[in-house]
Structures are given as structure tokens and as C-alpha cells.
Design a protein around this motif. Structure first.
Motif, PDB file in Angstrom:
ATOM      1  N   ALA A  20       1.210  -1.139   0.214  1.00 44.44           N
ATOM      2  CA  ALA A  20       0.032   0.165  -0.044  1.00 44.44           C
ATOM      3  C   ALA A  20       0.275   1.175  -0.238  1.00 44.44           C
ATOM      4  N   TYR A  21       2.268   0.822   0.875  1.00 45.34           N
ATOM      5  CA  TYR A  21       2.481   2.311   0.857  1.00 45.34           C
ATOM      6  C   TYR A  21       4.437   1.918   1.322  1.00 45.34           C
ATOM      7  N   ALA A  22       4.973   2.584   1.110  1.00 41.65           N
ATOM      8  CA  ALA A  22       6.167   2.123   1.283  1.00 41.65           C
ATOM      9  C   ALA A  22       7.801   3.564   0.908  1.00 41.65           C
ATOM     10  N   GLN A  23       7.796   3.010   0.777  1.00 40.13           N
ATOM     11  CA  GLN A  23       9.856   4.730   1.041  1.00 40.13           C
ATOM     12  C   GLN A  23      10.663   3.642   0.921  1.00 40.13           C
ATOM     13  N   LEU A  24      11.468   3.789  -0.840  1.00 44.32           N
ATOM     14  CA  LEU A  24      12.048   3.355  -1.615  1.00 44.32           C
ATOM     15  C   LEU A  24      13.617   4.400  -1.284  1.00 44.32           C
ATOM     16  N   GLN A  25      14.880   4.431  -0.520  1.00 43.56           N
ATOM     17  CA  GLN A  25      15.781   5.287   0.175  1.00 43.56           C
ATOM     18  C   GLN A  25      17.233   5.027  -0.286  1.00 43.56           C
ATOM     19  N   TYR A  26      17.342   5.427  -1.321  1.00 47.73           N
ATOM     20  CA  TYR A  26      19.052   5.138  -1.933  1.00 47.73           C
ATOM     21  C   TYR A  26      19.639   6.281  -1.867  1.00 47.73           C
ATOM     22  N   THR A  27      20.660   5.492  -1.084  1.00 45.69           N
ATOM     23  CA  THR A  27      21.726   6.545  -1.002  1.00 45.69           C
ATOM     24  C   THR A  27      23.099   5.970  -1.970  1.00 45.69           C
ATOM     25  N   PRO A  28      24.055   7.212  -2.204  1.00 49.83           N
ATOM     26  CA  PRO A  28      25.286   6.367  -3.063  1.00 49.83           C
ATOM     27  C   PRO A  28      25.978   6.016  -2.458  1.00 49.83           C
ATOM     28  N   ASP A  29      26.859   5.037  -2.299  1.00 43.86           N
ATOM     29  CA  ASP A  29      27.971   3.682  -1.522  1.00 43.86           C
ATOM     30  C   ASP A  29      29.259   4.455  -1.535  1.00 43.86           C
ATOM     31  N   ALA A  30      29.447   5.609  -0.330  1.00 46.11           N
ATOM     32  CA  ALA A  30      30.613   5.548  -0.232  1.00 46.11           C
ATOM     33  C   ALA A  30      31.422   4.871   0.007  1.00 46.11           C
ATOM     34  N   ASP A  31      31.350   3.735   0.170  1.00 40.33           N
ATOM     35  CA  ASP A  31      32.317   2.567   0.968  1.00 40.33           C
ATOM     36  C   ASP A  31      32.808   2.161  -0.683  1.00 40.33           C
TER      37      ASP A  31
END
Length: 131
Positions: free
Chosen positions: A43-54
Motif C-alpha cells: 500500500a505504501y513504502a519508501q525506497l531510500q537510495y543513498t550513494p555507497d561511499a564505501d
């Protein structure tokens, strides 16, 4: 009145100097797709994409929203390269204390490689491994 005009003019010049609304900035993918949990649309979700600094990737974080099992970045997706993806999925039954509803699963985290172009991604949960 002169103060208000100066403030508006200053804000407009600042926005133009920072490139707001322009095509400047890192290249982004254009992704769309579906998300299901136990075979049903989320029904509802958040997709959080964070650039992979590693992995040497930097840039802005991107947050996409899933509504009724579908999402579309509409040209404003994550930057090209490796990211840490965090998924927060909810049942969508709003309450005073939980406006998104109850969490369907614990936070899901994995590393993903975002490619150039427009393409479809389908997320199916639960998955066998997390990470």
C-alpha cells in the motif's frame, strides 16, 4: 514594500545561481516498477537510495514512494552507480500514531547498482537474504 521586493529578487537570484530546476547536476536513472509483499501490492513504502561511499560513490540521496504497489521516479531517480537501498514498507492503514500504517516488515537493506537509462525494477518481499 521595497524590503519584500528585495527579498524576492534575492531569493530568485540565489535559486538561479544554485541551478534549481535546471539540468545541472549528476546524471540520474529513471526507474519505475512494482513492490509486493507476500504476493500482494504494498500500500505504501519508501525506497531510500543513498550513494555507497564505501564503493567510492557520492551524490544526493533519493527517496521514492510506493503507492498501491507502484512507483515511478519520473526522471528524478537515483544517480548512476552503487547505492545502499533501504526499504520501509507499510500496510497503509492510517492511525493517529502511524499515518503510513503498520510496518509490514523490518527495514530491508541491500546494495544495488543503478544503471543509466529508464528501466523497470520489481521488488518482491520477503526475500531469502537481507544484505
Amino acid at each position: 514594500m521595497r524590503s519584500v521586493c528585495f527579498s524576492l529578487l534575492s531569493g530568485g537570484l540565489l535559486a538561479a545561481a544554485l541551478g534549481c530546476g535546471g539540468s545541472e547536476g549528476p546524471e540520474r536513472a529513471d526507474i519505475y516498477g512494482t513492490m509486493t509483499y507476500e504476493g500482494k501490492p504494498v500500500a505504501y513504502a519508501q525506497l531510500q537510495y543513498t550513494p555507497d561511499a564505501d564503493q567510492g560513490h557520492s551524490g544526493p540521496q533519493t527517496l521514492l514512494y510506493v503507492r498501491d504497489g507502484h512507483f515511478d521516479s519520473k526522471g528524478k531517480g537515483p544517480t548512476i552507480g552503487p547505492h545502499v537501498l533501504k526499504v520501509y514498507a507499510y500496510d497503509g492503514v492510517s492511525t493517529e500514531l502511524e499515518p503510513e500504517g503498520k510496518m509490514l516488515m523490518p527495514e530491508y537493506v541491500e546494495t544495488v547498482d543503478i544503471e543509466e537509462g529508464r528501466y523497470e525494477i520489481d521488488y518482491t518481499f520477503p526475500r531469502e537474504s537481507n544484505g
